[in-house]
Design a protein around this motif. Sequence first.
Motif, PDB file in Angstrom:
ATOM      1  N   MET A   1      -8.561  -2.240   2.706  1.00  0.00           N
ATOM      2  CA  MET A   1      -7.541  -3.116   3.228  1.00  0.00           C
ATOM      3  C   MET A   1      -6.593  -3.564   2.125  1.00  0.00           C
ATOM      4  O   MET A   1      -5.401  -3.605   2.318  1.00  0.00           O
ATOM      5  N   LEU A   2      -7.144  -3.901   0.959  1.00  0.00           N
ATOM      6  CA  LEU A   2      -6.327  -4.350  -0.149  1.00  0.00           C
ATOM      7  C   LEU A   2      -5.419  -3.236  -0.657  1.00  0.00           C
ATOM      8  O   LEU A   2      -4.276  -3.488  -1.039  1.00  0.00           O
ATOM      9  N   SER A   3      -5.898  -1.983  -0.639  1.00  0.00           N
ATOM     10  CA  SER A   3      -5.067  -0.871  -1.100  1.00  0.00           C
ATOM     11  C   SER A   3      -3.891  -0.635  -0.158  1.00  0.00           C
ATOM     12  O   SER A   3      -2.822  -0.215  -0.603  1.00  0.00           O
ATOM     13  N   ILE A   4      -4.075  -0.918   1.117  1.00  0.00           N
ATOM     14  CA  ILE A   4      -2.963  -0.782   2.068  1.00  0.00           C
ATOM     15  C   ILE A   4      -1.883  -1.815   1.763  1.00  0.00           C
ATOM     16  O   ILE A   4      -0.691  -1.505   1.766  1.00  0.00           O
ATOM     17  N   LEU A   5      -2.298  -3.036   1.460  1.00  0.00           N
ATOM     18  CA  LEU A   5      -1.326  -4.078   1.136  1.00  0.00           C
ATOM     19  C   LEU A   5      -0.592  -3.791  -0.168  1.00  0.00           C
ATOM     20  O   LEU A   5       0.582  -4.099  -0.304  1.00  0.00           O
ATOM     21  N   ARG A   6      -1.297  -3.202  -1.129  1.00  0.00           N
ATOM     22  CA  ARG A   6      -0.657  -2.882  -2.410  1.00  0.00           C
ATOM     23  C   ARG A   6       0.317  -1.714  -2.296  1.00  0.00           C
ATOM     24  O   ARG A   6       1.205  -1.568  -3.129  1.00  0.00           O
ATOM     25  N   SER A   7       0.162  -0.872  -1.285  1.00  0.00           N
ATOM     26  CA  SER A   7       1.062   0.270  -1.131  1.00  0.00           C
ATOM     27  C   SER A   7       2.389  -0.116  -0.485  1.00  0.00           C
ATOM     28  O   SER A   7       3.332   0.666  -0.510  1.00  0.00           O
ATOM     29  N   ILE A   8       2.482  -1.315   0.077  1.00  0.00           N
ATOM     30  CA  ILE A   8       3.727  -1.770   0.702  1.00  0.00           C
ATOM     31  C   ILE A   8       4.697  -2.195  -0.393  1.00  0.00           C
ATOM     32  O   ILE A   8       4.363  -3.049  -1.223  1.00  0.00           O
ATOM     33  N   PRO A   9       5.910  -1.627  -0.439  1.00  0.00           N
ATOM     34  CA  PRO A   9       6.867  -2.022  -1.475  1.00  0.00           C
ATOM     35  C   PRO A   9       7.347  -3.455  -1.249  1.00  0.00           C
ATOM     36  O   PRO A   9       7.618  -3.858  -0.123  1.00  0.00           O
ATOM     37  N   THR A  10       7.462  -4.197  -2.320  1.00  0.00           N
ATOM     38  CA  THR A  10       7.863  -5.602  -2.223  1.00  0.00           C
ATOM     39  C   THR A  10       9.057  -5.922  -3.113  1.00  0.00           C
ATOM     40  O   THR A  10       9.284  -7.087  -3.444  1.00  0.00           O
ATOM     41  N   HIS A  11       9.831  -4.949  -3.507  1.00  0.00           N
ATOM     42  CA  HIS A  11      10.924  -5.192  -4.433  1.00  0.00           C
ATOM     43  C   HIS A  11      12.247  -4.674  -3.870  1.00  0.00           C
ATOM     44  O   HIS A  11      12.266  -3.841  -2.968  1.00  0.00           O
ATOM     45  N   MET A  12      13.331  -5.192  -4.417  1.00  0.00           N
ATOM     46  CA  MET A  12      14.680  -4.706  -4.150  1.00  0.00           C
ATOM     47  C   MET A  12      15.338  -4.453  -5.494  1.00  0.00           C
ATOM     48  O   MET A  12      15.028  -5.133  -6.470  1.00  0.00           O
TER      49      MET A  12
END
Length: 101
Positions: A1-12
């Motif tokens: 579950m944590l790896s799925i959240l880390r794969s989501i890009p959070t930057h611009m």
Amino acid sequence: MLSILRSIPTHMDYKGQKLAEQIFQGIILVSAIIGFICGYITEQFEWTVYILMAGFALSCLLTLPPWPVYRRNPLRWLPVQEPGAEEKKPADRKPKRHAKN
């Protein structure tokens, strides 16, 4: 579950941030104008507030998540260099000039 959240890009990138800011301001401005006109015609300030809140919600939906359109121009970083790998040799240095007395 944590790896799925880390794969989501959070930057611009910087150009994406500028575009998001322009879109946000444009939607707020247009919704404020439309809200004012509708509120003036119906003589209900409530309509003005509702239309402005809808514009705010729409602008948040379009600009807060880091959509791929805001990540088209990533920064190109310099490669990592090992410390001391590019030290100047004594022959490459310019001689120091001392002040004349």
